[in-house]
Design a protein around this motif. Structure first.
Motif, short mmCIF file in Angstrom:
data_model
loop_
_atom_site.label_atom_id
_atom_site.label_comp_id
_atom_site.label_asym_id
_atom_site.label_seq_id
_atom_site.Cartn_x
_atom_site.Cartn_y
_atom_site.Cartn_z
N VAL A 40 0.82 -1.29 0.11
CA VAL A 40 -0.01 0.00 -0.12
C VAL A 40 0.74 1.34 0.00
CG1 VAL A 40 -1.72 1.20 1.36
CG2 VAL A 40 -2.02 -0.95 1.06
N TYR A 41 1.95 1.21 0.91
CA TYR A 41 2.58 2.33 1.04
C TYR A 41 3.49 2.63 -0.26
CZ TYR A 41 1.27 3.49 5.78
OH TYR A 41 0.38 3.98 6.98
N SER A 42 4.06 1.75 -0.76
CA SER A 42 4.73 1.73 -2.15
C SER A 42 4.04 2.23 -3.16
CB SER A 42 5.29 0.33 -2.33
OG SER A 42 4.74 -0.51 -2.84
N THR A 43 2.84 1.82 -3.19
CA THR A 43 1.88 2.12 -4.31
C THR A 43 1.52 3.70 -4.10
OG1 THR A 43 1.00 0.32 -4.54
CG2 THR A 43 -0.29 1.84 -5.43
N LEU A 44 1.30 4.29 -2.87
CA LEU A 44 0.99 5.62 -2.66
C LEU A 44 2.16 6.62 -2.87
CD1 LEU A 44 -0.88 5.45 0.98
CD2 LEU A 44 -1.75 6.08 -1.33
N GLU A 45 3.32 6.07 -2.65
CA GLU A 45 4.50 6.77 -2.94
C GLU A 45 4.66 6.98 -4.32
OE1 GLU A 45 6.67 8.33 -1.19
OE2 GLU A 45 6.16 7.49 0.93
N ARG A 46 4.26 6.05 -5.27
CA ARG A 46 4.44 6.08 -6.67
C ARG A 46 3.39 7.23 -7.27
NH1 ARG A 46 5.48 0.45 -6.25
NH2 ARG A 46 3.47 0.03 -6.98
N ASP A 50 3.80 10.58 -9.23
CA ASP A 50 3.00 10.89 -10.39
C ASP A 50 2.09 11.92 -10.41
OD1 ASP A 50 4.40 8.86 -11.61
OD2 ASP A 50 2.97 7.39 -11.52
N GLY A 51 1.92 12.76 -9.27
CA GLY A 51 1.15 13.86 -8.96
C GLY A 51 -0.30 13.55 -8.99
N LEU A 52 -0.64 12.31 -8.51
CA LEU A 52 -1.91 11.97 -8.45
C LEU A 52 -2.66 11.74 -7.09
CD1 LEU A 52 -1.99 8.96 -11.01
CD2 LEU A 52 -2.56 11.39 -11.39
N VAL A 53 -1.71 11.81 -6.15
CA VAL A 53 -2.26 12.10 -4.63
C VAL A 53 -1.16 12.96 -4.17
CG1 VAL A 53 -3.21 9.65 -4.44
CG2 VAL A 53 -0.85 10.05 -3.84
N GLU A 54 -1.57 13.35 -2.86
CA GLU A 54 -0.55 14.18 -2.09
C GLU A 54 -0.72 13.92 -0.73
OE1 GLU A 54 -1.75 18.27 -2.91
OE2 GLU A 54 -3.59 18.22 -1.92
N ARG A 55 0.55 14.19 0.13
CA ARG A 55 0.46 13.66 1.46
C ARG A 55 0.67 15.04 2.36
NH1 ARG A 55 6.07 10.38 1.04
NH2 ARG A 55 7.19 12.00 0.45
N ASP A 56 -0.10 14.73 3.58
CA ASP A 56 0.03 15.70 4.83
C ASP A 56 1.10 14.95 5.62
OD1 ASP A 56 -1.80 17.38 3.55
OD2 ASP A 56 -3.40 16.68 4.74
N ASP A 57 2.40 15.47 5.64
CA ASP A 57 3.27 14.86 6.68
C ASP A 57 2.89 15.37 7.94
OD1 ASP A 57 4.96 13.52 4.69
OD2 ASP A 57 5.96 15.49 4.23
N PRO A 58 3.13 14.59 8.89
CA PRO A 58 2.94 14.73 10.72
C PRO A 58 3.89 15.78 10.80
CG PRO A 58 4.03 12.77 10.11
CD PRO A 58 3.77 13.06 8.74
N ILE A 79 -6.52 12.72 -2.73
CA ILE A 79 -6.36 12.74 -3.94
C ILE A 79 -6.16 14.25 -4.62
CG2 ILE A 79 -8.61 13.07 -4.49
CD1 ILE A 79 -8.41 10.75 -6.53
N THR A 80 -5.50 14.32 -5.75
CA THR A 80 -5.46 15.66 -6.48
C THR A 80 -6.27 15.73 -7.50
OG1 THR A 80 -3.57 14.77 -8.11
CG2 THR A 80 -2.90 15.71 -5.88
N ALA A 81 -6.44 16.96 -8.11
CA ALA A 81 -7.37 17.09 -9.42
C ALA A 81 -6.96 16.00 -10.52
CB ALA A 81 -7.51 18.49 -9.80
N ALA A 82 -5.65 15.96 -10.70
CA ALA A 82 -5.08 14.98 -11.56
C ALA A 82 -5.63 13.58 -11.22
CB ALA A 82 -3.49 14.97 -11.89
N GLY A 83 -5.69 13.22 -10.07
CA GLY A 83 -5.99 11.80 -9.42
C GLY A 83 -7.43 11.53 -9.72
N ARG A 84 -8.31 12.67 -9.74
CA ARG A 84 -9.76 12.63 -10.05
C ARG A 84 -10.07 12.54 -11.32
NH1 ARG A 84 -12.44 13.73 -5.42
NH2 ARG A 84 -11.49 15.08 -3.83
#
Length: 221
Positions: A40-46, A50-58, A79-84
């Motif tokens: 899951v985490y490796s997929t989220l990193e990719r 690719d600009g499809l998601v973004e993360r809020d670092d703690p 998710i980002t606009a590109a991800g949607r």
């Protein structure tokens, strides 16, 4: 479906932490495609790359994680606009199944049919018994399920239905293979008989010869 697109579709509903996304993926696919946290985490990193998601670092000093990995800090993914747009494209596009196959079963029989001394009919019968046993297991499992109206149960039954249909198609294909092999074997034996010197022929030439003899007899009479 790829894990990448599945997680992206879930994030299209609401932001989530890695462990939550894993649980949601499991629930929404009827527990038929188990994921580990690392995947899951490796997929989220990719997806982030690719600009499809973004993360809020703690924030610094935040309490450790979501319980998925020792020492893992909370990291909210959204998710980002590109991800949607990617999710909308995926949902609105038919799945393009490949024309070629790498499925072991048809390739095994294709090769076996070309190998001298291999009894393909026996192979078919062995495989059919295994395929029928699998079909029975799937059918019993579906009947033993819980409330079909529950979201997780409904998702699971949709996937199991697909597996049942595939198993039924596999059995029909095996019947077809056995029929073709038997017909091919009969045709080869018939060809071998007709090719033997002095063997009687039932072909068109023989039929014409018979008609000619009949006409000659009638002419003399």
């Amino acid at each position: 479906m790829t894990v990448r697109l599945g997680l992206l579709a879930i994030l299209d509903q609401a932001p989530g932490y890695g462990y939550q996304l894993r649980s949601e993926f499991d629930r929404r696919t009827g527990s038929t495609w188990p994921l580990n946290v690392g995947q899951v985490y490796s997929t989220l990193e990719r997806l982030d790359r690719d600009g499809l998601v973004e993360r809020d670092d703690p924030a610094e000093g935040a309490a450790p994680g979501d319980g998925s990995t020792p020492g893992e800090q909370h990291r909210l993914w959204r998710i980002t606009a590109a991800g949607r747009a990617e999710v909308a494209r995926w949902l609105g596009t038919a799945v393009d199944s490949p024309d070629a196959t790498r499925d072991e079963l048809p390739l095994k029989f294709a090769l076996a049919a070309t190998l001298p001394g291999v009894d393909v009919v026996t192979l078919v019968q062995t495989q059919r018994r295994a395929s029928l046993a699998k079909l029975q297991r799937l059918t019993r499992g579906k009947r033993a399920g819980g409330d079909p109206g529950a979201p997780g149960e409904f998702a699971w039954q949709l996937v199991v239905d697909s597996m049942i249909f595939a198993a039924e198609a596999e059995v029909r294909w095996l019947d077809h293979v056995e029929s073709r092999v038997r017909r091919a074997s009969l045709a080869e034996r018939q060809w071998a008989v007709e090719a033997t010197p002095g063997a009687p022929s039932a072909g068109p030439t023989a039929a014409r010869s018979d008609r000619g003899r009949g006409e000659t007899v009638r002419g003399r009479s």
